[in-house]
Write an enzyme that holds these catalytic residues in place. Structure first.
Site, PDB file in Angstrom:
ATOM      1  N   GLY A 119       0.800  -1.235  -0.141  1.00 40.09           N
ATOM      2  CA  GLY A 119      -0.040   0.077   0.062  1.00 40.09           C
ATOM      3  C   GLY A 119       0.813   1.310   0.068  1.00 40.09           C
ATOM      4  N   ASP A 166      -1.152   7.824  -7.193  1.00 38.92           N
ATOM      5  CA  ASP A 166       0.288   6.960  -6.939  1.00 38.92           C
ATOM      6  C   ASP A 166       1.310   8.058  -7.878  1.00 38.92           C
ATOM      7  OD1 ASP A 166      -1.458   5.729  -5.397  1.00 38.92           O
ATOM      8  OD2 ASP A 166      -0.954   3.848  -6.443  1.00 38.92           O
TER       9      ASP A 166
HETATM   10  P1  ADP Z   1       2.297  -1.676  -4.274  1.00 40.91           P
HETATM   11  O1  ADP Z   1       0.893  -1.317  -3.226  1.00 40.91           O
HETATM   12  O2  ADP Z   1       3.301  -1.618  -3.657  1.00 40.91           O
HETATM   13  O3  ADP Z   1       2.114  -0.641  -5.542  1.00 40.91           O
HETATM   14  P2  ADP Z   1       1.527  -3.734  -6.023  1.00 40.91           P
HETATM   15  O4  ADP Z   1       1.230  -5.166  -5.536  1.00 40.91           O
HETATM   16  O5  ADP Z   1       0.633  -2.969  -6.783  1.00 40.91           O
HETATM   17  O6  ADP Z   1       1.935  -3.167  -4.843  1.00 40.91           O
HETATM   18  O7  ADP Z   1       3.012  -3.899  -6.878  1.00 40.91           O
HETATM   19  C1  ADP Z   1       3.895  -4.556  -6.254  1.00 40.91           C
HETATM   20  C2  ADP Z   1       4.875  -5.166  -7.535  1.00 40.91           C
HETATM   21  O8  ADP Z   1       5.670  -4.058  -7.729  1.00 40.91           O
HETATM   22  C3  ADP Z   1       5.983  -6.179  -6.880  1.00 40.91           C
HETATM   23  O9  ADP Z   1       5.372  -7.759  -7.113  1.00 40.91           O
HETATM   24  C4  ADP Z   1       7.048  -6.201  -8.017  1.00 40.91           C
HETATM   25  O10 ADP Z   1       6.952  -6.764  -9.290  1.00 40.91           O
HETATM   26  C5  ADP Z   1       7.203  -4.689  -8.036  1.00 40.91           C
HETATM   27  N1  ADP Z   1       8.128  -4.195  -7.402  1.00 40.91           N
HETATM   28  C6  ADP Z   1       8.016  -3.499  -6.176  1.00 40.91           C
HETATM   29  N2  ADP Z   1       9.152  -3.325  -5.646  1.00 40.91           N
HETATM   30  C7  ADP Z   1      10.195  -3.699  -6.575  1.00 40.91           C
HETATM   31  C8  ADP Z   1      11.557  -3.582  -6.681  1.00 40.91           C
HETATM   32  N3  ADP Z   1      12.366  -3.220  -5.457  1.00 40.91           N
HETATM   33  N4  ADP Z   1      12.209  -4.283  -7.827  1.00 40.91           N
HETATM   34  C9  ADP Z   1      11.547  -4.667  -8.719  1.00 40.91           C
HETATM   35  N5  ADP Z   1      10.041  -4.752  -9.083  1.00 40.91           N
HETATM   36  C10 ADP Z   1       9.511  -4.226  -7.718  1.00 40.91           C
HETATM   37  P1  NG1 Z   2      -1.674   1.057  -4.211  1.00 39.32           P
HETATM   38  O1  NG1 Z   2      -1.914  -0.258  -4.307  1.00 39.32           O
HETATM   39  O2  NG1 Z   2      -1.683   1.221  -2.639  1.00 39.32           O
HETATM   40  O3  NG1 Z   2      -0.479   1.602  -4.859  1.00 39.32           O
HETATM   41  C1  NG1 Z   2      -4.058   1.804  -5.320  1.00 39.32           C
HETATM   42  C2  NG1 Z   2      -4.202   2.371  -6.530  1.00 39.32           C
HETATM   43  C3  NG1 Z   2      -4.579   4.125  -6.321  1.00 39.32           C
HETATM   44  C4  NG1 Z   2      -5.751   4.214  -5.453  1.00 39.32           C
HETATM   45  C5  NG1 Z   2      -5.485   3.212  -4.078  1.00 39.32           C
HETATM   46  C6  NG1 Z   2      -6.601   3.162  -3.392  1.00 39.32           C
HETATM   47  C7  NG1 Z   2      -2.985   1.926  -8.626  1.00 39.32           C
HETATM   48  C8  NG1 Z   2      -1.608   2.108  -9.389  1.00 39.32           C
HETATM   49  N1  NG1 Z   2      -3.014   2.248  -7.146  1.00 39.32           N
HETATM   50  O4  NG1 Z   2      -2.922   2.178  -4.646  1.00 39.32           O
HETATM   51  O5  NG1 Z   2      -4.654   4.639  -7.614  1.00 39.32           O
HETATM   52  O6  NG1 Z   2      -6.937   3.858  -5.852  1.00 39.32           O
HETATM   53  O7  NG1 Z   2      -5.295   1.737  -4.684  1.00 39.32           O
HETATM   54  O8  NG1 Z   2      -6.911   4.316  -2.628  1.00 39.32           O
HETATM   55  O9  NG1 Z   2      -3.844   1.362  -9.154  1.00 39.32           O
END
Ligand code: ADP
Ligand code: NG1
EC number: 2.7.1.157
Length: 434
Positions: A119, A166
């Site tokens: 998150g 984000d």
């Molecule tokens: P977040 O809420 O952190 O955006 P998501 O589940 O949407 O989480 O995305 C996480 C994904 O981003 C990981 O599974 C990986 O593929 C990529 N990621 C995150 N940190 C790194 C990193 N340090 N290097 C490469 N990929 C990363």
């Molecule tokens: P996270 O998963 O925390 O990066 C996602 C969405 C935001 C927003 C929040 C909920 C993406 C890249 N990010 O954020 O746009 O909707 O959930 O408030 O889809």
């Protein structure tokens, strides 16, 4: 590491931060303003442009394998959110913007300190960093707003139908201030947080990858359907409406009035796809092909009333939060805390994007001195954010560490970034050699 991977040294570096959303959850994709700040944790990419049209990616973390491609037709597999696909999203967004059809050649080493799937927007930080890397290699220029808009759009190639919070804060953040992010048109306004309080992030240690499950897109679709049903109920041109904010704008009423309209127009019992079709006078086929996303085709029920109630009430809480920060009354920290806790309750009960561990962590944080606490980001796992009076910080950290982490044997490992106080950090940057 760059030298041992590529046999050369990097020409420049780019960083893009993660963020913590203080209030305004799951409303950016409904068109409503949100209130995040950048955190210090970021993605850092070391880059060497190359003349061949080949992209080579490596990562300092052995969990993320090397990747290379020379394919100019950039393919992003929506079914497998592999790490290099997030990089390709940023790259593809910039290439498409300039209408380029040859792959931008470069060697890149990625180093990230944002805990993934928690998150704090590790995915968007990677997409934004890759976008800015590509722009810099190409020697082109774009404003921060343009970059944020391009990266918000291109992250959807991974399969999630996110809003733009984000990517916007990753580019538009400034040290020392949180931001109110408004959409259409995208705009960021400073919000001064109270100096007598500290914002503390605590990781529930439960990871949830948005692109690997359909939870996130189901919520986006529920909001879309709720917007269409509300628009039809009010005799608006519902087929053009996609977001709950558009219904409010078209009717020209307040958020409080939208809550009342929701109560009149929608029922709390879940809607089946058949009932949605009856209300909109469309076929199941039209619902699937014209409204729903690929990974929400077979969802059996939609909770439209609850989702719309969350969105309109949360949008109002964001505006109240900003107003309190501006007016700075004596009991400001208490008032802000109450809004944050209300936001969590709404996420938990109406939006159903919490989980038992997040609820437990929020309770523990409140018990040990937080004036308010809530899940942050998409939810279903990940982090909480709490507002804590500055003089209570040491005892708060010690008590939460014991009650949530030590008692339950949960990780306090540095890479999990389990529990830390944070301040508004700066946005994405390019570091060029002098
Ligand atoms: P977040 O809420 O952190 O955006 P998501 O589940 O949407 O989480 O995305 C996480 C994904 O981003 C990981 O599974 C990986 O593929 C990529 N990621 C995150 N940190 C790194 C990193 N340090 N290097 C490469 N990929 C990363
Ligand atoms: P996270 O998963 O925390 O990066 C996602 C969405 C935001 C927003 C929040 C909920 C993406 C890249 N990010 O954020 O746009 O909707 O959930 O408030 O889809």
């Amino acid at each position: 590491m760059f030298k041992s991977k590529f046999g050369s040294i990097p020409k420049f570096y780019v960083r893009a931060p993660g963020r913590v959303n203080i209030i305004g959850e799951h409303i950016d994709y409904c068109g409503y303003s949100v209130l995040p700040m950048a955190v210090e944790q970021d993605m850092l990419i070391a880059v060497e442009p190359v003349k061949t049209h080949t992209l080579q990616l490596a990562n300092t973390n052995p969990l993320y394998p090397d990747f290379s491609t020379s394919d100019s037709n950039i393919q992003i597999d929506k079914t497998k959110p592999l790490w290099h696909n997030y990089f390709l999203c940023g790259l593809k967004g910039i290439q498409e913007h300039f209408g380029l059809n040859k792959l931008t050649g470069m060697n890149c080493l990625v180093d990230g300190t944002i805990p993934p799937s928690s998150g704090l927007s590790s995915s968007s930080a990677l997409v934004c960093c890759a976008g800015l890397v590509t722009l810099t290699v190409l020697g082109m220029h774009l404003s921060k707003v343009e970059l944020a808009e391009i990266c918000a759009k291109s992250e959807r190639y991974i399969g999630t139908e996110g809003g733009g919070m984000d990517q916007s804060i990753s580019f538009l953040a400034e040290e020392g201030t949180a931001k109110l992010i408004e959409f259409s048109p995208l705009k960021a306004t400073d919000v001064k947080l109270p100096s007598e309080a500290v914002f503390v992030i605590a990781n529930s240690c439960m990871e949830m990858n948005k692109a690997a499950t359909s939870h996130f897109n189901i919520r986006v679709m529920e909001c879309r359907l709720a917007a269409k049903l509300l628009a039809k109920y009010k005799s608006l041109q519902w087929d053009k409406v996609l977001r709950l904010e558009e219904v409010q704008a078209n009717l020209g009423v307040s958020l409080e009035e939208m809550l009342l309209i929701t109560e009149d127009a929608l029922h709390p019992e879940p809607y089946s796809p058949e009932e949605v079709c009856r209300c909109l006078e469309i076929s199941l086929q039209e619902l699937r092909t014209q409204i729903l996303s690929p990974n929400t085709q077979d969802v059996p029920i939609f909770k439209l009333y609850q989702r719309a109630k969350h969105v309109y009430s949360e949008a109002a809480r964001v505006l109240q939060f900003k107003k309190i920060c501006e007016e700075a009354p004596d009991n400001m920290v208490q008032l802000l805390g109450e809004l944050m806790t209300q936001s969590h309750v709404s996420c938990r009960d109406m939006y159903e994007c919490s989980c038992p561990e997040l609820d437990q962590l929020v309770d523990i944080c409140r018990k040990f001195g937080a004036q308010g606490s809530r899940l942050t980001g998409a939810g279903w796992g990940g982090c909480t954010v709490s507002i804590v009076p500055a003089d209570k910080l040491p005892s708060f950290l010690a008590n939460v560490r014991e009650a949530y982490y030590q008692k339950n044997n949960r990780s306090l490992a540095p890479e999990k970034q389990s529990l830390f106080a944070t301040k508004p950090g700066g946005g994405a940057l390019v570091f060029l050699e002098a």
